[in-house]
Enzyme design. Structure first.
Site, PDB file in Angstrom:
ATOM      1  N   LYS A  21       0.831  -1.211   0.000  1.00 29.61           N
ATOM      2  CA  LYS A  21       0.000   0.000   0.000  1.00 29.61           C
ATOM      3  C   LYS A  21       0.860   1.253   0.000  1.00 29.61           C
ATOM      4  O   LYS A  21       2.047   1.238   0.325  1.00 29.61           O
ATOM      5  CB  LYS A  21      -0.940   0.011   1.213  1.00 29.61           C
ATOM      6  CG  LYS A  21      -0.269  -0.062   2.584  1.00 29.61           C
ATOM      7  CD  LYS A  21       0.178   1.278   3.150  1.00 29.61           C
ATOM      8  CE  LYS A  21       0.733   1.159   4.554  1.00 29.61           C
ATOM      9  NZ  LYS A  21       1.446   2.395   4.996  1.00 29.61           N
ATOM     10  N   PRO A 106       8.795  -3.663  -0.750  1.00 32.69           N
ATOM     11  CA  PRO A 106      10.005  -3.373   0.015  1.00 32.69           C
ATOM     12  C   PRO A 106       9.857  -3.696   1.504  1.00 32.69           C
ATOM     13  O   PRO A 106       8.793  -3.505   2.089  1.00 32.69           O
ATOM     14  CB  PRO A 106      10.208  -1.859  -0.198  1.00 32.69           C
ATOM     15  CG  PRO A 106       9.511  -1.578  -1.486  1.00 32.69           C
ATOM     16  CD  PRO A 106       8.342  -2.502  -1.540  1.00 32.69           C
ATOM     17  N   ALA A 108      10.428  -3.053   5.407  1.00 36.50           N
ATOM     18  CA  ALA A 108      10.579  -1.876   6.282  1.00 36.50           C
ATOM     19  C   ALA A 108      10.562  -0.590   5.464  1.00 36.50           C
ATOM     20  O   ALA A 108      11.317   0.351   5.735  1.00 36.50           O
ATOM     21  CB  ALA A 108      11.870  -1.966   7.112  1.00 36.50           C
ATOM     22  N   GLY A 109       9.681  -0.545   4.452  1.00 34.57           N
ATOM     23  CA  GLY A 109       9.643   0.602   3.562  1.00 34.57           C
ATOM     24  C   GLY A 109       8.414   1.471   3.709  1.00 34.57           C
ATOM     25  O   GLY A 109       8.180   2.354   2.889  1.00 34.57           O
ATOM     26  N   MET A 111       5.387   0.438   3.274  1.00 34.37           N
ATOM     27  CA  MET A 111       4.406   0.023   2.269  1.00 34.37           C
ATOM     28  C   MET A 111       3.663  -1.244   2.682  1.00 34.37           C
ATOM     29  O   MET A 111       3.000  -1.879   1.872  1.00 34.37           O
ATOM     30  CB  MET A 111       5.089  -0.167   0.920  1.00 34.37           C
ATOM     31  CG  MET A 111       5.704   1.114   0.372  1.00 34.37           C
ATOM     32  SD  MET A 111       6.281   0.927  -1.335  1.00 34.37           S
ATOM     33  CE  MET A 111       4.722   0.772  -2.211  1.00 34.37           C
ATOM     34  N   ALA A 112       3.776  -1.614   3.949  1.00 32.01           N
ATOM     35  CA  ALA A 112       2.997  -2.712   4.537  1.00 32.01           C
ATOM     36  C   ALA A 112       3.286  -4.065   3.918  1.00 32.01           C
ATOM     37  O   ALA A 112       2.397  -4.912   3.804  1.00 32.01           O
ATOM     38  CB  ALA A 112       1.497  -2.408   4.467  1.00 32.01           C
ATOM     39  N   GLY A 114       5.170  -6.452   5.289  1.00 32.94           N
ATOM     40  CA  GLY A 114       4.969  -7.411   6.369  1.00 32.94           C
ATOM     41  C   GLY A 114       3.498  -7.599   6.686  1.00 32.94           C
ATOM     42  O   GLY A 114       3.042  -8.724   6.933  1.00 32.94           O
ATOM     43  N   ALA A 116       1.042  -7.269   4.616  1.00 30.95           N
ATOM     44  CA  ALA A 116       0.471  -8.079   3.538  1.00 30.95           C
ATOM     45  C   ALA A 116       0.773  -9.553   3.759  1.00 30.95           C
ATOM     46  O   ALA A 116      -0.078 -10.419   3.501  1.00 30.95           O
ATOM     47  CB  ALA A 116       1.017  -7.614   2.185  1.00 30.95           C
ATOM     48  N   ASP A 148      -1.956  -2.161  10.471  1.00 33.44           N
ATOM     49  CA  ASP A 148      -2.033  -2.123   9.013  1.00 33.44           C
ATOM     50  C   ASP A 148      -2.422  -3.461   8.386  1.00 33.44           C
ATOM     51  O   ASP A 148      -2.523  -3.559   7.168  1.00 33.44           O
ATOM     52  CB  ASP A 148      -0.683  -1.703   8.422  1.00 33.44           C
ATOM     53  CG  ASP A 148      -0.414  -0.216   8.568  1.00 33.44           C
ATOM     54  OD1 ASP A 148      -1.336   0.520   8.969  1.00 33.44           O
ATOM     55  OD2 ASP A 148       0.725   0.196   8.278  1.00 33.44           O
TER      56      ASP A 148
END
Length: 323
Positions: A21, A106, A108-109, A111-112, A114, A116, A148
């Site tokens: 995301k 990515p 730890a970026g 963008m969730a 983990g 997902a 998240d």
């Protein structure tokens, strides 16, 4: 707890795909008495995916491949591992499953990726074990795993409130085209929120009124939501917002260079996604998104770039073979 019988009709292997995301808006309140920040966030699912394969096994194990997979923990600290344990406890079975994470988001970026994985693991284990947990309960379990985690189950675009886990779907017309500038130096969510709190305390000590979460009791980002409904990419770009961005840039000052380069390259809008360190630049078209990505790489301000399309579906089964 008891092990699952290999009942007729249950698969030996299941694959679930869940999206990453981007935060189109993130409004953050000061920390409350319960130790949590209230947030209003507008999430959009993008076409970067985590594919989680769940296979029957003895005990619980995890492997990973793909984008930055060397950074992924393969033990009980992994959110997919915890998702399998949580679902097993919910339905009263042993968590006998091997999970393989094929990563496209990515690590730890912001963008969730983990999250997902956690969402996909819940759905995959439910299908593998034939436990038939209602979707509403899966969303509740996702909320227990993290703020998240529920969103990748829903996908598309949604407004998150509370700690981000209470979701309301948003009406969106058309697609959005993104270029993401990636940096290897991760920023933990806890560190970003900690710096955010420090900035508030510093401003209060100077007697300043910090304008955060200014539409807390109203529809979040009214202009942003109107632009999404109208399919107005320029309007969306003009109203991107992240209250954690300054805090994350304090922790990783090079992020400001990435933002400046993307703006100079003509992005409709630029925002640090979540707590970072990924920088999201909105393009006018897929071709323009590629040009934005090229500009960030050419300026040598990112370690890698990817492009993606916004407003894709949530977690779904890709393979449910007949046993």
């Amino acid at each position: 707890m008891t092990g699952l019988r290999r009942a007729s009709g249950l698969p030996e292997r299941v694959v679930v795909r869940a999206p990453g995301k981007v935060n189109l808006a993130l409004q953050v309140s000061p920390v409350g008495d319960d130790g949590y920040h209230r947030v209003v966030s507008v999430f959009q699912a993008v076409s970067l995916f985590e594919d989680v394969t769940a296979t029957r096994g003895d005990g619980l194990s995890i492997t990973a491949s793909g984008l930055q997979s060397e950074l992924v923990p393969l033990d009980g600290s992994n959110i997919a591992w915890r998702a399998a344990e949580l679902l097993a406890a919910e339905v009263g079975v042993d968590p006998d499953v091997h999970l393989h994470l094929a990563k496209g988001v990515p690590v730890a970026g912001g963008m969730a990726g983990g999250s997902a994985d956690g969402a996909a693991a819940l759905l995959a284990c439910d299908a593998l074990w034939g436990t038939g947990v209602p979707r509403e309960r899966l969303l509740e379990l996702a909320g227990e795993l993290g703020a998240d985690v529920a969103f990748p189950l829903v996908g598309h675009t949604a407004v998150g409130t509370g700690r981000g886990e209470l979701l309301t779907p948003a009406l969106v017309r058309g697609e959005l085209h993104w270029a993401f500038g990636l940096r290897r130096a991760g920023i933990s969510t806890a560190a970003s929120y900690g710096r955010f709190d420090e900035r508030l305390a510093e401003a209060a000590a100077r007697g300043e009124d910090v304008p955060i979460a200014d539409s807390w009791d109203d529809e979040p980002g009214t202009a942003l939501m109107a632009a999404l409904r109208a399919g107005d990419a320029e309007g969306v770009g003009a109203h991107l917002r992240n209250d954690l961005e300054s805090a994350s840039c304090d922790l990783e000052p090079a992020l400001r260079e990435v933002v400046d380069v993307a703006r100079a390259a003509g992005a409709l809008g630029v925002v640090v996604s979540g707590s970072g360190p990924t920088v999201a630049a909105l393009g006018r078209s897929p071709r323009h998104a590629l040009a934005l990505a090229a500009a960030m790489m050419a300026a040598d301000v990112v370690d890698d770039v990817v492009t993606a399309t916004g407003n894709v579906p949530g977690a779904r089964l890709l393979a449910l073979p007949t046993p």
